[in-house]
Enzyme design. Sequence first.
Site, PDB file in Angstrom:
ATOM      1  N   LYS A 109       0.862  -1.181   0.000  1.00 22.20           N
ATOM      2  CA  LYS A 109       0.000   0.000   0.000  1.00 22.20           C
ATOM      3  C   LYS A 109       0.901   1.234   0.000  1.00 22.20           C
ATOM      4  O   LYS A 109       1.593   1.511   0.980  1.00 22.20           O
ATOM      5  CB  LYS A 109      -0.918   0.019   1.226  1.00 22.20           C
ATOM      6  CG  LYS A 109      -1.677   1.341   1.348  1.00 22.20           C
ATOM      7  CD  LYS A 109      -2.578   1.429   2.552  1.00 22.20           C
ATOM      8  CE  LYS A 109      -2.881   2.883   2.865  1.00 22.20           C
ATOM      9  NZ  LYS A 109      -3.780   3.053   4.020  1.00 22.20           N
TER      10      LYS A 109
ATOM     11  N   GLY B 239      -8.150   9.044   9.642  1.00 22.34           N
ATOM     12  CA  GLY B 239      -8.457   9.125  11.070  1.00 22.34           C
ATOM     13  C   GLY B 239      -9.487  10.171  11.440  1.00 22.34           C
ATOM     14  O   GLY B 239      -9.761  10.384  12.624  1.00 22.34           O
TER      15      GLY B 239
ATOM     16  N   ALA C  67      -9.632   5.514   4.012  1.00 27.32           N
ATOM     17  CA  ALA C  67      -9.587   6.648   4.942  1.00 27.32           C
ATOM     18  C   ALA C  67     -10.876   7.460   4.938  1.00 27.32           C
ATOM     19  O   ALA C  67     -11.467   7.706   3.896  1.00 27.32           O
ATOM     20  CB  ALA C  67      -8.412   7.595   4.677  1.00 27.32           C
ATOM     21  N   GLY C  68     -11.273   7.858   6.133  1.00 25.67           N
ATOM     22  CA  GLY C  68     -12.407   8.755   6.284  1.00 25.67           C
ATOM     23  C   GLY C  68     -13.657   8.125   6.864  1.00 25.67           C
ATOM     24  O   GLY C  68     -14.509   8.817   7.395  1.00 25.67           O
TER      25      GLY C  68
ATOM     26  N   ASN D 230      -9.140   1.721   9.431  1.00 25.89           N
ATOM     27  CA  ASN D 230      -8.431   1.353  10.654  1.00 25.89           C
ATOM     28  C   ASN D 230      -9.073   2.022  11.873  1.00 25.89           C
ATOM     29  O   ASN D 230      -9.658   1.389  12.737  1.00 25.89           O
ATOM     30  CB  ASN D 230      -6.953   1.717  10.520  1.00 25.89           C
ATOM     31  CG  ASN D 230      -6.073   1.166  11.643  1.00 25.89           C
ATOM     32  OD1 ASN D 230      -4.900   0.919  11.433  1.00 25.89           O
ATOM     33  ND2 ASN D 230      -6.598   0.939  12.845  1.00 25.89           N
ATOM     34  N   THR D 231      -9.012   3.354  11.891  1.00 27.19           N
ATOM     35  CA  THR D 231      -9.439   4.085  13.084  1.00 27.19           C
ATOM     36  C   THR D 231     -10.913   3.865  13.421  1.00 27.19           C
ATOM     37  O   THR D 231     -11.274   3.786  14.604  1.00 27.19           O
ATOM     38  CB  THR D 231      -9.157   5.591  12.910  1.00 27.19           C
ATOM     39  OG1 THR D 231      -7.808   5.757  12.470  1.00 27.19           O
ATOM     40  CG2 THR D 231      -9.334   6.341  14.218  1.00 27.19           C
TER      41      THR D 231
END
Lengths: 264, 67
Positions: A107, A168, A194-195, A216-217
């Site tokens: 990635k 994040g 992301a987001g 992830n977050t």
Amino acid sequence: MQSESIISAPLVVAGKEYKSRLLVGTGKYQDLDETKRAIEASGAEIVTVAVRRTNIGQSSDEPNLLDVISPERYTILPNTAGCYTADDAVRTCRLARELLDGHDLVKLEVLGDQKTLYPNVVETLAAAKTLVADGFKVMVYTSDDPLIAKELEDIGCVAVMPLGAPIGSGLGIRNPHNIRLILENATVPILVDAGVGTASDATIAMELGCDGVLMNTAIAAAKDPVRMAYAMKLAVDSGREAYLAGRMPRKLYASASSPLDGLI
Amino acid sequence: MITIRLNGESKAFAEQASIQDLVGTMDLEGKRFAVELNREIVPKVQHAQVFLKQDDEVEVVQAIGGG
């Protein structure tokens, strides 16, 4: 869960098939046990890891991340998070390939600014060219610019991963129209990376027609990460099925669901 | 003795120490790691044959949690 008549096509990345369209990171968990349980609950088959100096981030008595998330069971996707130049990103990928015995799926992310973690697309394009020429299979994190997304595909990236919102941030898919424009022109898998903040954000990404979602977050920072991981699995599956089913058109006025004939 | 930079920190090693000797001091038994010497990867099979020189810059990395 799926009835036998409904069989959805797998996600294919760099020639390999995956049942799950949810890709997850391994950062920000309390410990490796929570990491392991959340990733199992998510059903993810592709799992991202970071590459760092051995004296950073892990104490020597702690088990290694790759003992818990084994490369035999999961497709490990090393990232270049924290890299701000093409050069550093390429070095990190080469280290990752050595670390994983020649595994060449990576990635790529080259960041431009610490406050927004917004991708530096100039450096990203340069790194992508070098990595593809060096034999890497590159899944690339980028902005939601349709022209850049197409250029990354033309360079030879195996998947293009526009952000839904800053890394994040949990703000959700801020520009669904750009994601749609990217999807219209794409011939490689497009994943929102992301987001995402909660399950409905992941569903929206999939309903737009994205091939997958990487997060992830949204899982790790939930009050109950293991439960959120499961919610995200359902959300991605639901969004995918709804996309394939094709939603009804939006209408301004009502349309009765019950027959109008035979009223008493 | 020679002095090298290991993961950004100054370290002293015996002359003729190999990458394998260096790795042996790092508690990496059974773990997955990768080594870069002066910005070039040193494949695992070469760790015993590559020797450290004064002012070498060595990076030893592993996988940790990340998105």
